[in-house]
Design a protein around this motif. Structure first.
Motif, short mmCIF file in Angstrom:
data_model
loop_
_atom_site.label_atom_id
_atom_site.label_comp_id
_atom_site.label_asym_id
_atom_site.label_seq_id
_atom_site.Cartn_x
_atom_site.Cartn_y
_atom_site.Cartn_z
N GLU B 228 0.79 -1.20 -0.04
CA GLU B 228 -0.07 0.02 0.10
C GLU B 228 1.01 1.20 0.04
OE1 GLU B 228 -3.33 -0.09 -0.45
OE2 GLU B 228 -3.12 -2.55 -0.22
N ASP B 229 1.86 1.43 0.78
CA ASP B 229 2.77 2.40 0.89
C ASP B 229 3.31 2.77 -0.67
OD1 ASP B 229 3.07 3.05 3.62
OD2 ASP B 229 4.10 1.20 3.92
N GLY B 230 3.83 1.77 -1.32
CA GLY B 230 4.26 1.86 -2.64
C GLY B 230 3.18 2.72 -3.75
N TYR B 231 1.98 1.74 -3.67
CA TYR B 231 0.73 2.20 -4.40
C TYR B 231 0.51 3.76 -3.99
CZ TYR B 231 -3.49 1.68 -6.98
OH TYR B 231 -4.58 1.87 -7.88
N ASN B 232 0.41 3.96 -2.78
CA ASN B 232 -0.16 5.37 -2.27
C ASN B 232 0.87 6.41 -2.72
OD1 ASN B 232 -2.36 4.14 -1.44
ND2 ASN B 232 -1.65 4.16 0.73
N ASN B 233 2.13 6.15 -2.13
CA ASN B 233 3.18 7.28 -2.40
C ASN B 233 3.30 7.18 -4.18
OD1 ASN B 233 3.80 7.70 0.09
ND2 ASN B 233 5.50 5.99 0.04
N ALA B 234 3.30 6.63 -5.18
CA ALA B 234 3.39 6.70 -6.36
C ALA B 234 2.23 7.54 -6.86
CB ALA B 234 3.17 5.19 -7.04
N GLN B 235 1.09 7.34 -6.48
CA GLN B 235 -0.05 8.24 -6.46
C GLN B 235 0.17 9.52 -6.34
OE1 GLN B 235 -3.35 6.34 -4.60
NE2 GLN B 235 -4.98 7.24 -5.81
N LYS B 236 1.07 9.78 -5.12
CA LYS B 236 1.34 11.38 -4.78
C LYS B 236 2.31 11.85 -5.98
CE LYS B 236 0.69 10.29 0.04
NZ LYS B 236 1.71 9.79 1.21
N VAL B 237 3.51 10.93 -5.88
CA VAL B 237 4.65 11.43 -6.45
C VAL B 237 4.48 11.87 -7.89
CG1 VAL B 237 5.71 9.27 -7.35
CG2 VAL B 237 7.32 10.94 -6.65
N VAL B 238 3.59 11.14 -8.81
CA VAL B 238 3.29 11.57 -9.98
C VAL B 238 2.60 12.90 -10.23
CG1 VAL B 238 3.38 9.20 -10.89
CG2 VAL B 238 1.32 10.16 -10.40
N VAL B 239 1.83 13.19 -9.38
CA VAL B 239 1.04 14.44 -9.12
C VAL B 239 2.04 15.44 -8.69
CG1 VAL B 239 -0.68 15.92 -8.04
CG2 VAL B 239 -0.92 13.50 -8.51
N ASP B 240 2.83 15.44 -7.76
CA ASP B 240 3.98 16.45 -7.03
C ASP B 240 4.82 16.55 -8.12
OD1 ASP B 240 2.36 15.93 -5.05
OD2 ASP B 240 3.93 14.87 -3.53
N HIS B 241 5.40 15.61 -8.72
CA HIS B 241 6.37 15.78 -9.71
C HIS B 241 6.56 15.22 -11.11
CE1 HIS B 241 8.85 16.98 -6.16
NE2 HIS B 241 8.31 15.94 -5.43
N PRO B 242 5.65 15.73 -12.14
CA PRO B 242 5.36 15.33 -13.18
C PRO B 242 6.60 14.78 -14.27
CG PRO B 242 4.10 17.48 -12.81
CD PRO B 242 5.09 17.21 -11.76
N ASP B 243 7.74 15.48 -13.61
CA ASP B 243 8.83 15.12 -14.45
C ASP B 243 9.89 13.98 -14.00
OD1 ASP B 243 9.29 16.70 -12.21
OD2 ASP B 243 10.87 17.97 -13.58
N LEU B 244 9.16 13.56 -12.94
CA LEU B 244 9.84 12.48 -12.27
C LEU B 244 10.39 11.27 -13.29
CD1 LEU B 244 10.28 11.14 -9.04
CD2 LEU B 244 8.81 9.54 -9.72
N ASP B 245 11.59 10.78 -13.24
CA ASP B 245 11.92 9.46 -14.19
C ASP B 245 12.44 8.33 -13.52
OD1 ASP B 245 14.32 10.47 -13.46
OD2 ASP B 245 14.90 11.56 -15.42
N ALA B 246 12.44 8.42 -12.08
CA ALA B 246 12.68 6.91 -11.52
C ALA B 246 12.40 6.96 -9.90
CB ALA B 246 14.34 6.64 -11.50
N ILE B 247 12.05 5.73 -9.54
CA ILE B 247 11.92 5.81 -8.00
C ILE B 247 12.70 4.55 -7.58
CG2 ILE B 247 9.87 4.66 -6.42
CD1 ILE B 247 7.82 5.60 -8.35
N PHE B 248 13.33 4.91 -6.38
CA PHE B 248 14.14 3.78 -5.44
C PHE B 248 13.42 3.77 -4.23
CE2 PHE B 248 17.51 3.35 -2.08
CZ PHE B 248 17.70 1.97 -2.46
N ALA B 249 12.77 2.36 -4.51
CA ALA B 249 11.84 2.03 -3.00
C ALA B 249 12.85 1.15 -2.14
CB ALA B 249 10.64 1.05 -3.74
#
Lengths: 339, 339
Positions: B228-249
């Protein structure tokens, strides 16, 4: 209050508290006459079996043994969580052992637990377990035993299971109702009751829907119903039966292996071949497509089996008669994308 | 042979075998003079520490306790398999308890195990564990202790771990070398050392590659680093940072949650956003795309920690001096499709 009553019995009979305690425990060094007097007075004073337990507590180890065939990341992990939750509640410790699906190891593990004088044993049988002398030996030792999941019908003890035959029947009926006619079964090995029952359920569903049974459509998973079994059998079945339209796998892990192979060779699931699993493990939700499966309540099975075992430990300690329980937990179909 | 030697010491000194046995165990009811005589003669007769062990064996329970934060389907299941394999080899039983990531539960579990007089304890700390009095209490009880994975630097005992900082550094450096510049980190909670170290590794990799650290790119997983943490944080991060290009979990489970969300909204992995996990659990291979991750050797960690614990139990029993071991197991990058 309970100690006061114990003292009360001792005072009224003019014997020591130790003698009363020993009489209630049935120790041989107290005469039958004294035992009878103690028991009669205990009854008269409403000294209930429950309070006997307090005095017997020093004899208990508050530890049970749990023997599982394997430590997997699916069904048995869930069972384990259920057992631990119940054990925490009832203040028991749990020693976990694996049989690695081997009869000889299972025998050894039982011996270890009996030597350790655990209060009771929870177990799911190995795939090799075809005779039950070692299981009956647990009962002969007067150690409470509850079997779950892979049980032996011939062993006289409490059992917690699902109706594997019905669950498999429902799964295959679901596939038939969706229009599938050529349905392979990736089955488990020949010994465990749940493997037999799932096969029989598959068989009966075909029969009830006038689909002739074809033994060539049944593939054995001989590697402990593993991911590899699903992968390898999928590889075989698409060559053997190019017109296959569905697979009913004995476990999610086998189903996931099959999906992996079908994805690899570009077969569309469920359009070309539908895949149906059994367990509803975490991975069934994350694979693409998501797996349609039977909801096998592992957590609930563990919790219930442990709860019955703790009850029986306490009933036996209190000399209360009880009957073994045969608990059959409900299963359901979880509809997802693969079928 | 060993018993003969024990008898020999008793005969030569004119004392009972019990006295010799007690003297070797350091019991207080044997005079220092007798103890010295027994120990001197034992040395003279080459009565080795190993044979002392035979006589002390009745004192041992051949049981250890294993406290894990959670029973998961990934890392701790692998650790558990490693511990069991080693325990089977060395003929120890394993009592498993969970702290559920709670300090209070962890304290209670330790108390239970100490009361049970287990021979030793293996444990990985809960996320809440910030003071270590209860851990030091194990040492004060002279019960051998080995910490693994979530360890406390301040506790003086053997530890088996990986270099979390280096592993995270390697992961983020890999992402940077693949051309990623805006890399979010889904981090674990603030207490466990491994969570801190993975964050520091992320930080250092950015620094060494002249990418300014941006605290807004760090998202806390506050639900035990769950799917859930991964799912929810992904939901936030794409809104906060539309230019994001990677996630280190911080874990595979968090990474799989993120992949699930990104798949759901049609973001291409790794083309638009790369995802890097940590663990190399079974699910990292079955998700689409397959997860690029750090190979965290859970089985090896469990096996090694158990092996050290059994060694220390036996060394202590034999009065052999030893030093605590700090074992750092190797990690590597498993390249798959997600990064």
């Amino acid at each position: 209050m309970k100690d006061a009553t114990l003292k009360q019995i001792a005072t009224q009979l003019g014997v020591s508290i130790t003698t009363v305690s020993k009489a209630l425990k049935g120790y041989p060094d107290v005469s039958q006459k004294t035992k009878n007097a103690v028991i009669d007075l205990a009854k008269k004073l409403n000294y209930t079996p429950n309070s006997f337990a307090v005095n017997l507590r020093t004899k208990e180890s508050k530890t049970i043994g749990l023997i599982v065939p394997t430590v997997d990341y699916n069904f048995f992990s869930k069972v384990f969580e259920g057992v631990l939750e119940e054990a925490e509640k009832r203040k028991y410790l749990v020693i976990i052992l694996r049989s690695n699906e081997k009869l000889e190891v299972e025998k050894k593990q039982i011996e270890l637990l009996l030597n350790k004088r655990v209060d009771g044993i929870l177990m799911s049988l190995s795939n090799e377990t075809g005779d039950f002398d070692h299981i009956n030996n647990i009962i002969a030792h007067k150690t409470p035993l509850v079997l779950f999941d892979k049980i032996a019908k011939l062993v006289n003890c409490s059992k917690v299971m699902i109706n594997d035959r019905k669950a498999a029947y429902d799964a295959v009926t679901y596939l038939i109702q969706k229009g599938h006619k050529k349905i392979a079964h990736f089955r488990g090995s020949y010994m465990p009751q749940n493997s037999i029952d799932r096969f029989l359920g598959y068989n009966k569903a075909l029969e009830d829907n006038n689909i002739p049974y074809d033994s060539n459509l049944v593939y054995l998973c001989d590697n402990n119903t593993d991911f590899e079994d699903g992968y390898n059998n999928a590889q075989k079945v698409v060559v053997d039966h190019p017109d296959l339209d569905a697979i009913f796998a004995i476990t999610d892990l086998v189903a996931v292996g099959a999906i992996k192979y079908l994805n690899d060779i570009g077969i569309q699931i469920p359009k070309q071949i539908a895949v149906f699993g059994f367990c509803n493990s975490f991975m069934s939700e994350i694979i693409t497509p998501k797996l349609t499966t039977i909801d096998q309540p592992g957590f609930e099975i563990g919790k219930r089996a442990a709860s019955i075992l703790f009850d029986e430990i306490e009933l036996i300690r209190n000399n209360v008669a009880f009957e073994f329980q045969l608990v059959e937990l409900e299963t359901g179909i979880i509809e997802r994308g693969s079928a």
